[in-house]
Write an enzyme that holds these catalytic residues in place. Sequence first.
Site, PDB file in Angstrom:
ATOM      1  N   PHE A 101     -18.757  59.339  49.185  1.00  0.00           N
ATOM      2  CA  PHE A 101     -19.998  59.210  48.404  1.00  0.00           C
ATOM      3  C   PHE A 101     -21.265  59.350  49.248  1.00  0.00           C
ATOM      4  O   PHE A 101     -21.196  59.474  50.456  1.00  0.00           O
ATOM      5  CB  PHE A 101     -20.002  58.000  47.462  1.00  0.00           C
ATOM      6  N   GLU A 102     -22.379  59.422  48.590  1.00  0.00           N
ATOM      7  CA  GLU A 102     -23.683  59.744  49.198  1.00  0.00           C
ATOM      8  C   GLU A 102     -23.661  61.121  49.873  1.00  0.00           C
ATOM      9  O   GLU A 102     -24.285  61.332  50.899  1.00  0.00           O
ATOM     10  CB  GLU A 102     -24.112  58.682  50.229  1.00  0.00           C
TER      11      GLU A 102
END
Lengths: 598, 245
Positions: free
Chosen positions: A406-407
């Site tokens: 994620f990110e």
Amino acid sequence: METKEKTMPKGGEFLIKETAAANIFIPEEWTEEQKMIAQTCRDFLEAEVFPRLDEIDSMKNPELMPSLLDKAGELGLLGTSVPEQYGGFGMNFNTSMLVAEVLGAGHSFAVAISAHTGIGTLPILYYGNEAQKAKYLPKLATGEWKAAYCLTEPDSGSDANSGKTKAVLSADGKHYVINGQKMWITNGGFADIYIVFAKIDNDKNLSAFIVEKSFGGVTMNEEEKKMGIKGSSTRQIFLNDCKVPVENLLSERENGFKIAVNILNIGRIKLAAAAIGACKKVTSTAVNYSNERKQFGTSISNFGAIKLKIAEMATRTYASESAAYRAGQNIDDAYDALIAGGMDEAQAKLKAVEQFAIECAILKVHGSEVLDYVVDEGVQIYGGMGFSAEGPMDRAYRDARINRIFEGTNEINRLLTIDMILKRAMKGELDLIGPAMAVAKELMEIPDFGASEDEGLFAAEKKVLKNLKKAGLMISGAAVQKFMQKLSDEQEILTNLADMLIEGYVAESVMLRTEKLVALKGEEACKVQIDMTRLYFNHAVQVVAKAGREAIASFAEGDEQRMMLMGLKRFTKVDPLNVKEVRRSIAEHLIAKNEYPF
Amino acid sequence: MKILVCISHVPDTTSKISFTDNHTKFDSNGVQFIIGPYDDYALARAIEIKEATGGTVTVLNVGEADTEPTIRKALAIGADDAIRVNAFPSDSYFVAQQIASIAKEEKYDMILMGRESIDFNGGMVHGMVGEMLGIPSVSPVMKLEVEGGKAKMAREIEGGKEYLEVSLPLVAGCQEPIAEWKIPNMRGIMSARTKPLKVVEPASNDTRTKLSQYQMPAAKGAVKMVSADNVAELVSLLKNEAKVL
């Protein structure tokens, strides 16, 4: 106020410029107040989170996570980045990094609080107008309202701007009617506020909206079943004719992708901080276990094979931390300079982070990969108990994995680092051409076998560092010449270049931290840090040599290939390090302290 | 209500303890210091009483300048002001004198502290302060309510509890569950730096003890497993080796 002669660094500039150790921030310089804030975060985890990890992960009580966020809100932990006029505490960037670090050890809770305070709150803080900020920020800072961020869709992940969610202005012009589907929404199950990205009519780019759950038209699927962070609420969200007042458009029409990118920049460096917090906790837990666990009549911490692991876990964590707070301070300094130049606060914060977007991406990759290394060795030190779901390493191992996804996946972030550097070079913001030509010229000359020009403790490392940067410039320069605009299609080569860049930046940061620390405390008191610096360099040089060789072999041929391989060999030439002794001495320090003590 | 809370500055409970200078000095290198855990309960209760009935809470510490972060933490938790008596707390008598000397001037309604510190665990200061001031002292107090100028307290005694009603002013040595530890919040932390911290010199340098040397407890020996069927061996070991029978 103390005034220091300080030249303002620019993002990515580390590639071509040297930094003085005195000019970087090191975590040993935290003030009493910052240490107290960190301790509050630690006390909170000890009192409220650690005793309930199983209960949190079971998801049996949907009220538990929001109630923990409420308690964190009572302590003020949700408002560290929010300015005082909106009910927060207006802490600087590095302090918010410190909070993220300590809370990063909190497993699923860490994800919930970072989503709320980061991607949930920051879009309003940095892009909201006065009315939006006044309405939402005070409630977000106390935790009365919880926030989630809705960007990803089933068919739109890394390619975020391709989302299909649509917003259409209502006939009376008072509402946008949003329809679409969002996926992997952290805090989705209990959030009151959603930052929703959607395209207005047939726009090319996304726009962002502040959606209150109470607007209606928001429904969701059951909780996702996940490998790790099982206690973090993750939902699919459906927007069915969700009526959003026009005043809830965030920033301007079609500005959503920019918001998403800039908020993610902040998210990335904060993710690195959180990963460092998790690394420290896991390393301490593993060291303690290795002291307690006895085999062959002695603690397993007495065995070299275990010491090797402890030393590497500590060294890589120390390295990642050195780089994270160096970049964090750069962001703070850039922000202060922009404010002094008359820019408003929100704009200045965004510009400052954007300036260091390359470093943010580097840190995201490095932090998440160090964490995966650390949890893997943590499991290994625990042996059978590491594989048991009853021990603490099982959760640490599973929860770490999402950080590489994620990110922005680590793949996307690797590509981004090089992409951003080349773009800045093209725009003339970063002079890569001059230094790259100098390296090319140097390759044609007789190699310099002389001693280092630098003197002092890290003379050898400083020379190595210069050479690592030269290796990067040599290969990226040749790759740009060969592929020109089509270099972006060569993702394997870009990945190699990113690895070289990441290791160069982190190695430099470790050295600068230790150099500054030695200046403050003397060499005698910093023996372990000096050892960790040398051990990290040993690792970084190997990574650079391997990545460089792969890249060269992937695109150069004949004489050019031979010349570059020879250059790479020269640039990655280091004196052998007695890693056995160095690792032992590092590990023995942790073993005596029974924790990660830095 | 004017409350004084005396706090000690002690090594964290997980600290590794070692000595230097031929076992005459505690090696504080790398040790993290905290508010004495029992004192922390006393502080938490004092703040609860202040929040309920109004008044002030002053924290007092006898210690050198390095104890100030610990004092600031007490201010962050909610004390209004602080006093540091600038001296090394060499023994219980020395510390008690400093507290009594300040309390004589300030006339507190209650002087609260932990039942004991967790470094030297003397557990004597509250009793001495009570004697020096000529007011009641009670310890260990597990419950403390104030009502109409009197304190209702529950005290732990051998095999049970004792319920007391004591007139103010008084001294109490506290322990759990008198209150729950308070975690300083962000607002408290930020206001702590502006709260007054007064440094005073010791009223007297009189001590009653002299330190000769520290000694570490003997390391734990290996555990000997005795089969459940072999009671005779167990008895013999307890008698001849452990010499407890």
